[in-house]
Design an enzyme around this catalytic site. Structure first.
Site, PDB file in Angstrom:
ATOM      1  N   TYR A 249       0.762  -1.256  -0.094  1.00 21.18           N
ATOM      2  CA  TYR A 249       0.202   0.083   0.073  1.00 21.18           C
ATOM      3  C   TYR A 249       0.962   1.225  -0.214  1.00 21.18           C
ATOM      4  CZ  TYR A 249      -3.011   3.567   1.824  1.00 21.18           C
ATOM      5  OH  TYR A 249      -3.532   4.980   2.078  1.00 21.18           O
TER       6      TYR A 249
ATOM      7  N   GLU B 170      -4.096   7.179  -3.417  1.00 23.34           N
ATOM      8  CA  GLU B 170      -3.800   6.091  -2.830  1.00 23.34           C
ATOM      9  C   GLU B 170      -3.522   4.951  -3.687  1.00 23.34           C
ATOM     10  OE1 GLU B 170      -7.360   5.361  -0.402  1.00 23.34           O
ATOM     11  OE2 GLU B 170      -5.984   5.120   1.174  1.00 23.34           O
TER      12      GLU B 170
END
Ligand code: GDP
Ligand code: MN
Length: 394
Positions: free
Chosen positions: A112, A200
């Site tokens: 991530y 993101e």
């Protein structure tokens, strides 16, 4: 402002961040065409991905990996037009109108990466985690140490040593570190150059042959800076937005739909927040946030009123105005006009203070319409809650 994954990936690719090969498709035919092209260019499989302005598509059945063209067609048929429900769409879901068809990647690890503004620190924070792929909100809540952060000094910008720190924290191989630094610098540039408010990449993957790829990407832009980006403004897809919010934005009204039954019309964001609080305090539930702004015109008030009333959940309207630049008589005229035009069927509770409040009250009284007046904010909130309950039991 939100955009789709395929648009976000385009922004990344332009800044040297690797993304899978793929194209957007608006119809089943286009989807099959893209799949054929990818297979004939050597793809071993394709992934069919629903394009909606919400995350969690994988779990909701909006992301499917196909091994053949026929399978890709089957999945495209399934996903296109479906009402996709994820933890971010609410129970009614969001209709899928576009697909992204991409070459599959041989995933080794799912990681991530994300950048947001940390308001308390007044700096951007770059986050990285080995727990990619799943819901990062859950990771943050249950195991915050699994997210490594580095703060970016605004005058200096994101530094290569910071990227290396994150890359090591992700447990990347020594041969991947330089690529990761390039990758993260590209992401940072994408964020700053587009005036983003959130970026993101989940998952950011390593492949079996040691490459790095952005497999998913979400970017939100700062609405207050969007005027600086004509090209980005064109990426807006209003079919993904709430129709009432789109309507409100045409008249420069700050409107956010909520799921309660008491509509609020307020001037000033602070007062709007306080109004929602006091409704809850009185045992009710607000149907929206609406700030008509400091200097709203009579027309804006009318439009605001119409928008509030076109929400079917609304069972009472609470107008809470402190007349400063917006004079109370202007507001009252707007409300009376709008109430006449829309033939309002639900009770309207008003709490008015400030400039020209006496004239405003006269206008309401002389209108012949049945308004309920609250003496104080609390009194008006209680009356609004009671009025909504009365409508509900009608
Ligand atoms: P989200 O659920 O809306 O965040 O959509 P994502 O784009 O993140 O996709 C969800 C999941 O699908 C990812 O975490 C991956 O596990 C999987 N996925 C996406 N693309 C591929 C791919 O090319 N190959 C494989 N095997 N899995 C993929
Ligand atoms: Mn994702």
């Amino acid at each position: 402002m939100k955009i789709h994954e395929y648009q976000a990936k385009d922004i990344l690719a332009k800044r040297g961040v690797d993304v899978p090969r793929g194209e957007v498709a608006n119809t089943l035919e286009e989807a099959v065409d893209v799949a054929k092209r990818l297979f004939s260019n050597g793809a071993k499989g394709v992934v069919v991905k629903a394009q909606i302005h919400a995350g969690g598509r994988g779990k909701g059945g909006g992301v499917k990996v196909a091994k053949t063209i026929a399978e890709a067609e089957e999945y495209a048929k399934q996903i296109l037009g479906m009402q996709l429900v994820t933890h971010q769409t609410g129970p009614q879901g969001q209709k899928v109108q576009r697909l992204l068809i991409e070459e599959t990647a041989a995933i080794d690890r799912e990681l991530y990466l994300g950048i947001v503004l940390d308001r308390a620190a007044a700096e951007l924070v770059f986050m990285a985690s080995q727990a990619g792929g799943m819901e990062i909100e859950e990771v943050a809540a249950k195991d915050p140490k699994a997210i490594v952060k580095t703060y970016i000094e605004p005058c200096i910008g994101f530094q290569p040593y910071q990227a290396r720190k994150l890359a090591f924290a992700l447990g990347l191989k020594p041969t991947q570190i330089n690529d990761a630094v390039r990758f993260m610098s590209g992401i940072y540039r994408a964020f700053v150059e587009t005036d983003a408010s959130l970026l993101e990449i989940n998952p950011f993957i390593t492949t079996k042959d040691d490459r790095l790829l952005a497999l998913d990407c979400k970017i939100n832009f700062d609405d207050n800076a969007i005027f600086r980006h004509k090209d980005l403004k064109e990426l807006r897809d209003i079919t993904e937005e709430d129709p009432l919010e789109v309507e409100a934005s045409k008249y420069a009204l700050n409107y956010i739909k909520l799921d309660g039954n008491i509509a609020c019309m307020v001037n000033g964001a602070g007062l709007a927040m306080a109004t929602m609080d006091i409704i809850q305090y009185a045992g009710g539930s607000p149907a929206n946030f609406l700030d008509v702004g400091g200097g709203a015109s009579q027309q804006q008030i009318e439009h605001a009123f119409e928008i509030l009333l076109s929400d079917r959940n609304v069972q009472a309207v609470f107008i809470n105005i402190f007349g400063g630049i917006l004079r109370v008589d202007t507001l009252a005229t707007g409300v009376v006009e709008a109430a006449r035009k829309t033939n309002v069927k639900v009770p309207v509770v008003l709490r008015l203070e400030g400039t020209n409040v006496e004239q405003g009250r006269e206008i309401l009284k002389n209108s012949g319409l049945n308004f309920i007046i609250g003496e104080t904010m609390q009194d008006a909130a209680q009356k609004a809650v009671k009025a909504a309950a009365a409508t509900a039991s009608r």
